[in-house]
Design an enzyme around this catalytic site. Structure first.
Site, PDB file in Angstrom:
ATOM      1  N   LYS A  28      12.182  -4.081 -10.368  1.00  0.00           N
ATOM      2  CA  LYS A  28      11.260  -5.211 -10.217  1.00  0.00           C
ATOM      3  C   LYS A  28      10.344  -5.349 -11.423  1.00  0.00           C
ATOM      4  O   LYS A  28      10.114  -6.460 -11.927  1.00  0.00           O
ATOM      5  CB  LYS A  28      10.451  -5.049  -8.931  1.00  0.00           C
ATOM      6  CG  LYS A  28       9.531  -6.241  -8.616  1.00  0.00           C
ATOM      7  CD  LYS A  28       9.257  -6.351  -7.129  1.00  0.00           C
ATOM      8  CE  LYS A  28       8.340  -5.261  -6.614  1.00  0.00           C
ATOM      9  NZ  LYS A  28       6.921  -5.665  -6.604  1.00  0.00           N
ATOM     10  N   SER A 174      -3.585   1.561 -14.670  1.00  0.00           N
ATOM     11  CA  SER A 174      -2.909   0.380 -14.139  1.00  0.00           C
ATOM     12  C   SER A 174      -2.011  -0.226 -15.200  1.00  0.00           C
ATOM     13  O   SER A 174      -2.500  -0.757 -16.207  1.00  0.00           O
ATOM     14  CB  SER A 174      -3.922  -0.664 -13.663  1.00  0.00           C
ATOM     15  OG  SER A 174      -3.257  -1.875 -13.323  1.00  0.00           O
ATOM     16  N   GLN A 176      -0.365  -2.861 -14.735  1.00  0.00           N
ATOM     17  CA  GLN A 176      -0.574  -4.311 -14.651  1.00  0.00           C
ATOM     18  C   GLN A 176      -1.696  -4.755 -15.581  1.00  0.00           C
ATOM     19  O   GLN A 176      -1.568  -5.748 -16.304  1.00  0.00           O
ATOM     20  CB  GLN A 176      -0.881  -4.715 -13.215  1.00  0.00           C
ATOM     21  CG  GLN A 176       0.262  -4.505 -12.243  1.00  0.00           C
ATOM     22  CD  GLN A 176      -0.126  -4.827 -10.820  1.00  0.00           C
ATOM     23  OE1 GLN A 176      -1.255  -5.207 -10.542  1.00  0.00           O
ATOM     24  NE2 GLN A 176       0.806  -4.659  -9.893  1.00  0.00           N
ATOM     25  N   ASP A 327       3.780   3.630  -6.342  1.00  0.00           N
ATOM     26  CA  ASP A 327       4.395   2.808  -5.294  1.00  0.00           C
ATOM     27  C   ASP A 327       5.237   3.631  -4.319  1.00  0.00           C
ATOM     28  O   ASP A 327       5.643   3.119  -3.271  1.00  0.00           O
ATOM     29  CB  ASP A 327       5.282   1.725  -5.915  1.00  0.00           C
ATOM     30  CG  ASP A 327       4.464   0.611  -6.550  1.00  0.00           C
ATOM     31  OD1 ASP A 327       3.340   0.353  -6.072  1.00  0.00           O
ATOM     32  OD2 ASP A 327       4.937   0.011  -7.527  1.00  0.00           O
ATOM     33  N   ARG A 358      -2.697   1.127   1.473  1.00  0.00           N
ATOM     34  CA  ARG A 358      -1.512   1.884   1.850  1.00  0.00           C
ATOM     35  C   ARG A 358      -1.846   3.242   2.445  1.00  0.00           C
ATOM     36  O   ARG A 358      -1.084   3.759   3.267  1.00  0.00           O
ATOM     37  CB  ARG A 358      -0.569   2.023   0.652  1.00  0.00           C
ATOM     38  CG  ARG A 358       0.155   0.708   0.347  1.00  0.00           C
ATOM     39  CD  ARG A 358       1.085   0.797  -0.836  1.00  0.00           C
ATOM     40  NE  ARG A 358       1.894  -0.421  -0.922  1.00  0.00           N
ATOM     41  CZ  ARG A 358       2.589  -0.789  -1.996  1.00  0.00           C
ATOM     42  NH1 ARG A 358       2.595  -0.029  -3.068  1.00  0.00           N
ATOM     43  NH2 ARG A 358       3.284  -1.916  -1.984  1.00  0.00           N
TER      44      ARG A 358
END
Length: 450
Positions: A28, A174, A176, A327, A358
């Site tokens: 992904k 991170s 991202q 993840d 989570r």
């Protein structure tokens, strides 16, 4: 409610051995980046093995909205005719990124140094997630952002007409955030520098270099320093996307806890910044081996073979490994429930701001299924019940989170009573073939009316 439609309750029951080959979807993270950098290159980028989950399809639609020509040729083959660095057009409509935090944050970075405006939104889960961690560094380039309180979507970004290069130390590990800053730096003059105290997945740096950008990485006392030279002309590429290690986590973890299982997961990307789960599982005593190790498209790849492992032991997971497996902690916690002893996971505060909290979601569901879990702001521990020791029988909330839903479904494959999730619909965002793939291996997953 699912962010993509009516809730789809699912139940997973104890099954016989899981056997066979699990051809999981494309990675992904790499799929998102291939589409975005293809849109910023000049010419045609060709991609095979693209993950065609909802998250990535939303990114493909976004690239079309910014002016790139994105074509689906079938069977994971796509092409992107890019518009060049700084060439994004202003979208005519709101950009809906669905459930994808990666997609929205990377796209914000890519357009933040273009003289255009764009408004972003997402599903109920994404619209709760914090965006300030990206918009704060983008403001240093000259971009402005206007969103809901707490820096949440819907949000409008007004790109910098005259961007300046940035030197930015990421406050949290991170990929991202790092990637958003590097993508913004492509259209800024001079050197944009990102400093990471803790190294995160490096797909962006590898792919930027592949497209022709000048990127230097150096480990220093400050941390990992990534320097990007701005305003390159990116060259189109031919990209073969490796299989996603985050998706591979589910058939691998299921095989380890279901008696008699022997599952081969081919062509998995084993980038060192992504493979922390597999290292951790082997430390727990998992029968997990790498076969046919090789390199494809600059990424290390191998076939993973996972076999039932009845003597798993709880361990203290190295906190320095957290960024490489962030993840995968939900799936790891399921394996930990079937281990002997306690598995401690520290340095994982990032889990509380993913598609869901989570830690809270997994702790609540595991407790409901008879597993003892303790947790704090940035840690949690699972007290294993050993092989065959998890009672099961509960219905767990997925919280619009694909990884939570899949984790509880693999729990049900080895628990003594079936385990249900209130909504498996979000699984389609990252692993649209999860159900048929697991069923071909021997799993028993059923849907029920909502």
């Amino acid at each position: 409610m699912s962010g993509h439609g009516t809730p789809i309750p699912m139940t997973s029951a104890k099954c016989g051995p899981l056997t066979g080959t699990a051809d999981v979807p494309g990675d992904k993270s790499i799929s998102h980046r291939a589409l975005i950098l293809g849109a910023m290159a000049v010419g045609e980028t060709r991609i095979t093995g693209l993950l065609e989950g909802e998250d990535v399809l939303d990114t493909a639609r976004a690239m079309r909205a910014f002016g790139a020509e994105v074509t689906d040729h079938g069977s994971g083959a796509w092409s992107v005719h890019g518009v060049g660095v700084g060439g994004f057009a202003e979208p005519a409509a709101v950009i809906d990124c669905g459930n994808s935090g990666t997609g929205v944050r990377l796209i914000m970075g890519a357009m933040a140094t273009c003289p255009i405006s764009a408004t972003f939104t997402g599903d109920a889960s994404l619209n709760k997630r914090p965006m300030a961690r990206v918009t704060d560094p983008l403001a240093l380039f000259g971009a402005r952002s206007y969103g809901r309180s707490g820096g949440r979507l819907p949000m409008t970004i007004i790109g910098a007409a005259d961007p300046v290069p940035v030197r930015y130390a990421t406050p949290v590990p991170s990929a991202q955030v790092k990637s958003a800053v590097l993508l913004a730096g492509l259209n800024a003059p001079g050197e944009t520098v990102v400093i990471e105290r803790e190294a995160t997945r490096d797909h962006s740096e590898r792919m930027l270099a592949g497209f022709g950008a000048t990127v230097h990485t150096e480990d220093t006392r400050e941390g990992r320093v990534i320097t990007l030279i701005g305003q390159p002309e990116l060259r189109p590429q031919v990209i073969e996307v490796p299989r996603d290690p985050s998706s591979a986590a589910f058939p691998v973890c299921a095989a380890l806890i279901v008696p008699g299982s022997d599952v081969l997961v081919p062509n998995i990307g084993l980038n060192p910044t992504r493979a922390g789960l597999f290292t951790t599982l082997r430390e727990m005593g998992a029968d997990l081996s790498y076969e046919n190790a090789r390199e494809e498209g600059g990424e290390p790849v191998a076939d993973l073979r996972a076999r039932f492992s009845p003597d798993l032991k709880g361990i203290e997971v190295d906190p320095a490994r957290a960024a490489s497996m962030i993840d995968e902690y939900p799936a790891l916690s399921v394996v930990a429930a079937f281990a002997d002893g306690t598995t401690m996971m520290r340095g994982v505060a990032e889990l509380r701001v993913k598609e869901s909290d989570r830690i809270e979601a997994m702790a609540t569901g595991l407790r409901a299924n008879g597993v003892t879990v303790d947790d704090g702001p940035d840690w949690w521990s699972v007290q294993g019940r050993g092989h065959g020791g998890v009672p099961g029988s509960a219905t767990c909330a997925s919280h619009l989170d694909h990884r939570i839903a899949m984790s509880f479904l693999i729990l049900g494959m080895a628990a003594n009573a079936p385990v249900a999730v209130d909504d498996g619909g979000p699984i389609a965002t990252s692993f649209p073939i999860f159900e048929p793939l697991m069923e071909r291996l021997g799993a028993q997953i059923t849907r029920s009316a909502s």
